[in-house]
Design an enzyme around this catalytic site. Structure first.
Site, PDB file in Angstrom:
ATOM      1  N   ASP A  48      -3.973   0.635  -9.355  1.00 38.97           N
ATOM      2  CA  ASP A  48      -5.368   0.250  -9.562  1.00 38.97           C
ATOM      3  C   ASP A  48      -5.653  -0.073 -11.027  1.00 38.97           C
ATOM      4  O   ASP A  48      -6.283  -1.082 -11.350  1.00 38.97           O
ATOM      5  CB  ASP A  48      -6.296   1.371  -9.076  1.00 38.97           C
ATOM      6  CG  ASP A  48      -6.032   1.722  -7.618  1.00 38.97           C
ATOM      7  OD1 ASP A  48      -5.438   0.899  -6.912  1.00 38.97           O
ATOM      8  OD2 ASP A  48      -6.426   2.816  -7.199  1.00 38.97           O
TER       9      ASP A  48
ATOM     10  N   SER B 203     -25.734   7.107 -16.895  1.00 41.81           N
ATOM     11  CA  SER B 203     -25.463   5.876 -16.153  1.00 41.81           C
ATOM     12  C   SER B 203     -26.770   5.185 -15.794  1.00 41.81           C
ATOM     13  O   SER B 203     -27.825   5.830 -15.727  1.00 41.81           O
ATOM     14  CB  SER B 203     -24.682   6.179 -14.870  1.00 41.81           C
ATOM     15  OG  SER B 203     -25.560   6.673 -13.886  1.00 41.81           O
TER      16      SER B 203
ATOM     17  N   SER C 248     -13.572   4.122  -9.461  1.00 44.29           N
ATOM     18  CA  SER C 248     -13.264   5.128 -10.479  1.00 44.29           C
ATOM     19  C   SER C 248     -12.328   4.569 -11.547  1.00 44.29           C
ATOM     20  O   SER C 248     -12.513   4.815 -12.741  1.00 44.29           O
ATOM     21  CB  SER C 248     -12.647   6.370  -9.835  1.00 44.29           C
ATOM     22  OG  SER C 248     -11.471   6.035  -9.139  1.00 44.29           O
TER      23      SER C 248
ATOM     24  N   GLU D 144      -6.407  10.671 -14.008  1.00 45.58           N
ATOM     25  CA  GLU D 144      -6.630  10.809 -12.549  1.00 45.58           C
ATOM     26  C   GLU D 144      -5.862  12.003 -11.993  1.00 45.58           C
ATOM     27  O   GLU D 144      -6.392  12.801 -11.229  1.00 45.58           O
ATOM     28  CB  GLU D 144      -6.098   9.560 -11.831  1.00 45.58           C
ATOM     29  CG  GLU D 144      -7.050   8.421 -11.744  1.00 45.58           C
ATOM     30  CD  GLU D 144      -8.097   8.591 -10.649  1.00 45.58           C
ATOM     31  OE1 GLU D 144      -7.719   8.909  -9.516  1.00 45.58           O
ATOM     32  OE2 GLU D 144      -9.270   8.406 -10.944  1.00 45.58           O
TER      33      GLU D 144
ATOM     34  N   ASP E 272       3.182   2.148  -4.691  1.00 45.23           N
ATOM     35  CA  ASP E 272       3.236   2.287  -6.163  1.00 45.23           C
ATOM     36  C   ASP E 272       3.916   3.586  -6.601  1.00 45.23           C
ATOM     37  O   ASP E 272       4.784   3.587  -7.462  1.00 45.23           O
ATOM     38  CB  ASP E 272       1.865   2.089  -6.822  1.00 45.23           C
ATOM     39  CG  ASP E 272       0.756   3.048  -6.404  1.00 45.23           C
ATOM     40  OD1 ASP E 272       0.959   3.832  -5.443  1.00 45.23           O
ATOM     41  OD2 ASP E 272      -0.322   3.009  -7.039  1.00 45.23           O
TER      42      ASP E 272
ATOM     43  N   GLU F 181       0.835  -1.208   0.000  1.00 42.10           N
ATOM     44  CA  GLU F 181       0.000   0.000   0.000  1.00 42.10           C
ATOM     45  C   GLU F 181       0.868   1.256   0.000  1.00 42.10           C
ATOM     46  O   GLU F 181       1.808   1.374   0.793  1.00 42.10           O
ATOM     47  CB  GLU F 181      -0.895  -0.044   1.231  1.00 42.10           C
ATOM     48  CG  GLU F 181      -2.319   0.330   0.969  1.00 42.10           C
ATOM     49  CD  GLU F 181      -3.053  -0.623   0.023  1.00 42.10           C
ATOM     50  OE1 GLU F 181      -3.058  -0.340  -1.198  1.00 42.10           O
ATOM     51  OE2 GLU F 181      -3.627  -1.622   0.485  1.00 42.10           O
ATOM     52  N   HIS F 182       0.535   2.155  -0.908  1.00 42.46           N
ATOM     53  CA  HIS F 182       1.258   3.422  -1.101  1.00 42.46           C
ATOM     54  C   HIS F 182       2.696   3.190  -1.576  1.00 42.46           C
ATOM     55  O   HIS F 182       3.511   4.101  -1.540  1.00 42.46           O
ATOM     56  CB  HIS F 182       1.218   4.302   0.158  1.00 42.46           C
ATOM     57  CG  HIS F 182      -0.133   4.937   0.378  1.00 42.46           C
ATOM     58  ND1 HIS F 182      -0.398   6.249   0.105  1.00 42.46           N
ATOM     59  CD2 HIS F 182      -1.298   4.400   0.817  1.00 42.46           C
ATOM     60  CE1 HIS F 182      -1.676   6.515   0.383  1.00 42.46           C
ATOM     61  NE2 HIS F 182      -2.240   5.402   0.810  1.00 42.46           N
TER      62      HIS F 182
ATOM     63  N   GLY G 243     -13.052   2.018  -1.660  1.00 39.22           N
ATOM     64  CA  GLY G 243     -11.633   1.681  -1.733  1.00 39.22           C
ATOM     65  C   GLY G 243     -11.372   0.495  -2.652  1.00 39.22           C
ATOM     66  O   GLY G 243     -10.332  -0.146  -2.579  1.00 39.22           O
TER      67      GLY G 243
HETATM   68  C1  GLA Z   1      -5.140   4.367  -4.223  1.00 41.44           C
HETATM   69  C2  GLA Z   1      -4.341   4.818  -5.430  1.00 41.44           C
HETATM   70  C3  GLA Z   1      -3.236   3.827  -5.783  1.00 41.44           C
HETATM   71  C4  GLA Z   1      -2.407   3.460  -4.560  1.00 41.44           C
HETATM   72  C5  GLA Z   1      -3.300   3.128  -3.372  1.00 41.44           C
HETATM   73  C6  GLA Z   1      -2.518   2.919  -2.112  1.00 41.44           C
HETATM   74  O1  GLA Z   1      -5.867   3.219  -4.511  1.00 41.44           O
HETATM   75  O2  GLA Z   1      -5.185   4.962  -6.553  1.00 41.44           O
HETATM   76  O3  GLA Z   1      -2.436   4.343  -6.816  1.00 41.44           O
HETATM   77  O4  GLA Z   1      -1.507   4.488  -4.248  1.00 41.44           O
HETATM   78  O5  GLA Z   1      -4.267   4.127  -3.120  1.00 41.44           O
HETATM   79  O6  GLA Z   1      -1.753   1.779  -2.206  1.00 41.44           O
END
Ligand code: GLA
Length: 386
Positions: free
Chosen positions: A176, A71, A132, A164, A40, A37-38, A128
Site C-alpha cells: 500500500d 482533522s 490509513s 503499521e 507482498d 493480493e497477500h 480497503g
Molecule cells: C492490506 C495490506 C497489504 C497487503 C494487502 C493484501 O492492504 O496493507 O500489505 O497485504 O492487504 O494484498
C-alpha cells in the site's frame, strides 16, 4: 467523510486552529490493487495503482515536544501527544497513523520536532483503499522534508510498514505504501516485494473504452483483527514446511508436490499465493502486449482464488463481483486485504450505468447496506503541494 478541501483552504483552516500558517502541505493517495493480493508479505509480486483520492496534511513545526493533531472531519477534536513519550496503547482513531510514523522515524534515530498537524482526506475510511497508508505516507513525506532526513522512497516504505506493524499493530506488508509513495499518473506499480524494485506499467483503461469501478461494500474490516494475521501465519507455515525462505520461491509446477506435504487448509492458502504471483506476471505481460481489455479473466481468477482458497472474501464482495460480471464488467475482484472493503470491476464505458444500477439493486434485494460506487484512475504518488 468530507471531500478534500483546496490547499489554500486547508492552510487557512490550519491558521484558524493553530494561530499561524503551516510550514507546508503534503498529500499522498490511497490505492487500488489491480492484482496480487497477500503476495507482498510472501516476497512476491503486486500490481497496485495510486488513486485520485488523497490524504493531505498541513504541518507546522512548534517549539517543545508536543504534537497537536486535528482533522477536518472533526471526529475527535484536538489530540495532543508528546514526541518524547509516544504510547501506542494511548493513541486513538486516525491519530495512531501520524503518531506511528513519528515513532517509527525515532526508531531510526531521526529527531522529530514538536508539530501541529491538520489532516484532510477523501479516501473512504475502511473501504480497503488504504486510507490509513495515505495518511502515513502524507505524514512521512512531510517529516522527511521537515527533518531533512533524506529517506529514499524505499526507506519511507519500510518506515511506514514499521509504524503499521509495531505501533498500529497490523501485520501488513509493503504494497500500500509503495503504491502511495511511488505511484504515477496513468500507470500501475509493478512491485517486486523481495527487493522493492518497481516497473511502472501503463494502465489507461479509458483508452480501451473501459472504466475501473470501485464498489465499496461498506463492510468494514481491520487488518489489526485476527483474519489477516492468521492468513499470514498460514503462509509462513507453508514456507517453513516446504523449506523455502518465502512462498515467492514456490512455483506453479511445485504445487503438486506441495499438496502431499501440507495439510489441506495450508495447501489452499499456499496455492492462492503461488497462483496469484503467477497471475500478476501474466497481467503485466498482457497489459504490455494487448492492454487493459485483455486482463478480465485474470481478475476473475484472482477473485475465485481469494474466495475459495484464501477465504478472505465475504458475501457482499462476492455479490458485487458476480453482479458486475453478469451485467457487462469484463473482470472483477475484491481488492485489498479482504474480509470487507471494496471490489473493483473493469467495465466497458457502455456498460457502466447498467453495472452500477444492477449492483445497487442486488444489494438492496439482499438487504445489504447500499454500496458506494465510483470510478478511479491511476494518479500521482505522494507530493508536496505547498
Ligand atoms: C492490506 C495490506 C497489504 C497487503 C494487502 C493484501 O492492504 O496493507 O500489505 O497485504 O492487504 O494484498
Amino acid at each position: 467523510m468530507t471531500p478534500a478541501v483546496s490547499t489554500t483552504h486547508l492552510a487557512e483552516q490550519f491558521q484558524t486552529a493553530f494561530g499561524r500558517l503551516p510550514d507546508g502541505v503534503w498529500q499522498a493517495p490511497g490505492r487500488v490493487n489491480l492484482i496480487g493480493e497477500h503476495t507482498d508479505y510472501n516476497e512476491g509480486f503486486v500490481l497496485p495503482f495510486a488513486i485520485d483520492k488523497t490524504a493531505r496534511v498541513a504541518v507546522g513545526v512548534r517549539p517543545g515536544s508536543a504534537v497537536r493533531l486535528l482533522s477536518t472531519y472533526g471526529d475527535q477534536g484536538l489530540t495532543t501527544a508528546d514526541t518524547a513519550s509516544l504510547d501506542r496503547r494511548a493513541a486513538k482513531g486516525w491519530t495512531k497513523y501520524p503518531l506511528g510514523v513519528i515513532w517509527s522515524l525515532q526508531q531510526r534515530g531521526i529527531d522529530v520536532p514538536g508539530l501541529d498537524l491538520l489532516l484532510d482526506s477523501d479516501v473512504p475510511l475502511g473501504a480497503g483503499l488504504s486510507s490509513s497508508h495515505a495518511i502515513e505516507c502524507a505524514v512521512i513525506s512531510a517529516l522527511n522534508d521537515i527533518t531533512g532526513a533524506g529517506l529514499s522512497p524505499e526507506e519511507m516504505v519500510l518506515a511506514t510498514q514499521r509504524a503499521e506493524n509495531d505501533f498500529v499493530g497490523a501485520p501488513t506488508g509493503i504494497m500500500d505504501q509503495s503504491a502511495s509513495l511511488r505511484g504515477s499518473k496513468g500507470h500501475a506499480v509493478f512491485l517486486d516485494c523481495r527487493d522493492q524494485s518497481v516497473q511502472l506499467v501503463p494502465f489507461e483503461a479509458e483508452n480501451a473504452g473501459l472504466v475501473m469501478l470501485v464498489i465499496d461494500t461498506k463492510v468494514s474490516h481491520s487488518h489489526a483483527d485476527g483474519g489477516y494475521a492468521s492468513r499470514r501465519a498460514s503462509c509462513e507455515l507453508g514456507a517453513e514446511v516446504l523449506g523455502v525462505r518465502a512462498l515467492r520461491d514456490v512455483g506453479p509446477d511445485d504445487l503438486e508436490e506441495a499438496s502431499g506435504l501440507l495439510d489441506e487448509v495450508t495447501f489452499r492458502r499456499v496455492r492462492h499465493i503461488v497462483t496469484e504471483n503467477d497471475r500478476v506476471l501474466q497481467t503485466v505481460e498482457l497489459l504490455g502486449r494487448q492492454g487493459p481489455a485483455a486482463i478480465g479473466g485474470l481478475l476473475d481468477a484472482s477473485h475465485a482464488s481469494m474466495r475459495d482458497d484464501f477465504e478472505i472474501s465475504c458475501a457482499e464482495l462476492d455479490l458485487a463481483v458476480e453482479t458486475s460480471r453478469a451485467n457487462g464488467a469484463i473482470g472483477a475482484r475484491m481488492t485489498g486485504g479482504g474480509f470487507g472493503g471494496a471490489a473493483i470491476a473493469l467495465t466497458p464505458v457502455t456498460a457502466e450505468q447498467q453495472v452500477r444500477a444492477a449492483v445497487e439493486q442486488a444489494f438492496a434485494r439482499a438487504g445489504y447496506t447500499a454500496p458506494d460506487i465510483f470510478t478511479v484512475t491511476p494518479a500521482a504518488g505522494a507530493m508536496r503541494l505547498a
